[in-house]
Each structure stands twice: as C-alpha cells, then as structure tokens.
Enzyme design. Sequence first.
Site, PDB file in Angstrom:
ATOM      1  NE  ARG A 102      -2.094   1.835   3.685  1.00  0.00           N
ATOM      2  CZ  ARG A 102      -2.758   2.106   4.788  1.00  0.00           C
ATOM      3  NH1 ARG A 102      -4.038   1.771   4.900  1.00  0.00           N
ATOM      4  NH2 ARG A 102      -2.169   2.682   5.801  1.00  0.00           N
ATOM      5  CB  CYS A 104      -1.685   5.684   2.759  1.00  0.00           C
ATOM      6  SG  CYS A 104      -3.125   6.589   3.375  1.00  0.00           S
TER       7      CYS A 104
END
Length: 125
Positions: A102, A104
């Site tokens: 991920r 972010c």
Amino acid sequence: MLKKVETTKAPAAIGPYSQGIVANGMLFASGQIPIIPETGAIAQGDITVQARQVMLNVGEILKAAGTDFDHVVKTTCFLADMADFAAFNGIYEQYFTGKPARSCVAVKELPKSVLCEVEVIAQVQ
C-alpha cells in the site's frame, strides 16, 4: 487482450476512463470515491462513513472483474487530511485483511471535495 470492467453497482466513469481494466490476469481499477451508485450523491459524514462507501464501491468493481479483496496485491490511498489516517485505517483493515502492499498519501484536494479515494490492483481468479 484488455477487458473493460463495468458495473452499475459502482459509480460510473464520468470521464475518458474505465472503472477498471483486466490485463494479463490482473485488474487495474480506477480510484473510487464515496459516491453512492444508486443516487450519484456523495456519502455524507466523516472519514469512516466515506471510507466505508469507498470500500463498497471497490468491492463491486472487484466482483465485476471476477475477484475479491483477498486477491488485491496493491492499493493506493489518497486522503484529504492525514489527520484522518487512523480512522481511515480502522475501516481499511476490515476489508483488506490480506494486507496488500500500500501507498497512502495526503493530497491537496480530491474530486468533489471528498475525504478519501482508493485504487487497487488485484489478481483475477
């Protein structure tokens, strides 16, 4: 061969793009914001309300492509305010239990002034 992913259960693409494309057994999904597909309205509420709607939209695109959250290999998450990071994570972890890779980041502004957006890459079963 590229296969366009389309579903009425997630917000329609409103520009020159697709909800998702499947190529070589992988889904590349466009970013989803907290639009309620049935009404076209933005889910009203705090980051948890908006993040939950985003996850519902992502889930429908995954389903339309023939895959699910367990096969997501990478997410990119955009937040309007990094102060929402912990609350966003509280919703995110309920859906992405396989803990995909991920990124972010906080951005200056998101479409329609929403609080979050999520895009995914997933293996198609």
